[in-house]
Design an enzyme around this catalytic site. Sequence first.
Site, PDB file in Angstrom:
ATOM      1  N   HIS A 185      39.539  40.317  34.852  1.00 44.54           N
ATOM      2  CA  HIS A 185      38.397  39.403  34.855  1.00 44.54           C
ATOM      3  C   HIS A 185      37.851  39.186  36.261  1.00 44.54           C
ATOM      4  O   HIS A 185      38.392  39.687  37.251  1.00 44.54           O
ATOM      5  CB  HIS A 185      38.778  38.072  34.210  1.00 44.54           C
ATOM      6  CG  HIS A 185      39.868  37.313  34.927  1.00 44.54           C
ATOM      7  ND1 HIS A 185      39.658  36.609  36.088  1.00 44.54           N
ATOM      8  CD2 HIS A 185      41.185  37.155  34.622  1.00 44.54           C
ATOM      9  CE1 HIS A 185      40.790  36.039  36.478  1.00 44.54           C
ATOM     10  NE2 HIS A 185      41.732  36.374  35.600  1.00 44.54           N
ATOM     11  N   CYS A 201      46.974  37.701  35.670  1.00 42.26           N
ATOM     12  CA  CYS A 201      45.851  38.565  35.321  1.00 42.26           C
ATOM     13  C   CYS A 201      45.403  39.388  36.525  1.00 42.26           C
ATOM     14  O   CYS A 201      45.817  39.147  37.660  1.00 42.26           O
ATOM     15  CB  CYS A 201      44.684  37.735  34.799  1.00 42.26           C
ATOM     16  SG  CYS A 201      44.989  36.979  33.182  1.00 42.26           S
TER      17      CYS A 201
END
Length: 301
Positions: A185, A201
């Site tokens: 992301h 992440c």
Amino acid sequence: MLKKTLALLILLAGAAQAATYPVDDSTKIVGKEDTYKISATGTTTMEYVAAHYQLGLSNMIEANPYADPIVPKNGTNLVIPGKVILPDTVRKGIIVNSAEMRLYFYHNGQVDILPIGIGQLGTDTPLNWVTSVQRKKAGPTWTPTAKMHAEYRARGEYLPAVWPAGPDNPMGLYALYIGRLYAIHGTNADFGIGLRVSHGCVRLRNEDIEYLFNNVPVGTRVQFINRPIKYAIEDNGNIYIEVHQPLSRTEDEFETFENIPFSFTKDELEFFKNPEINQEILKKALEERSGRPVWLNPPEI
């Protein structure tokens, strides 16, 4: 004024193109090194230079160990480590090499190389995992876990149950979901690419995640690897090695400024025995860990 503007546009265009290279089965090394001279006046941050050349902060710090990692001294010449050995793995879809904090996206006979931020110690990004892009979302929301809420409360900060979509969202404006707990992301921060900053992440600058969002189909293969050492033998016989600092595994390793010990693989140990390798150059490369390809068998003078 017009000439200066055109020169700047050409420079910016060149930097944007530098992260995409044509590849085939014989391609082992891509890109080239460059230099950047910090202005004699004003303030130029290392992050500004890293972002300009589509590099992570760690890439710049490894290649320039004697420069200030935040604000290099005015007039300093910085090495731009744009020459890269491609990881020796399946050239399909997305490859995330956490150790060098780079993401490789193979498609249509080319590879895009993008810098990333990864998980903090204790909330690590996967290091050995094959998965796929399961879904994509523009304008993702963020739902902090109970552990995240506790961490923030301990600092006197409080998180909402669900962080709404928008430019202030820590996940940025786009997300590729690759499992129940992980995503690739964007970010709401200008700092942190090339560092261990996330809760596991993979984080990219906003223009890079937007590019992936628009070009990576759902179902694309994603492989996570952890290879601080990459090497290649070119068709002409030249042997190269690229060495990065291994990821710290404990708080003591994270806090120390000394070199973290390697856990050499069987293949790496066999590679080191190649009689054509200059062992002194190899030893120096393993000590310096510059993140730059080093020629291991130059002709003797």
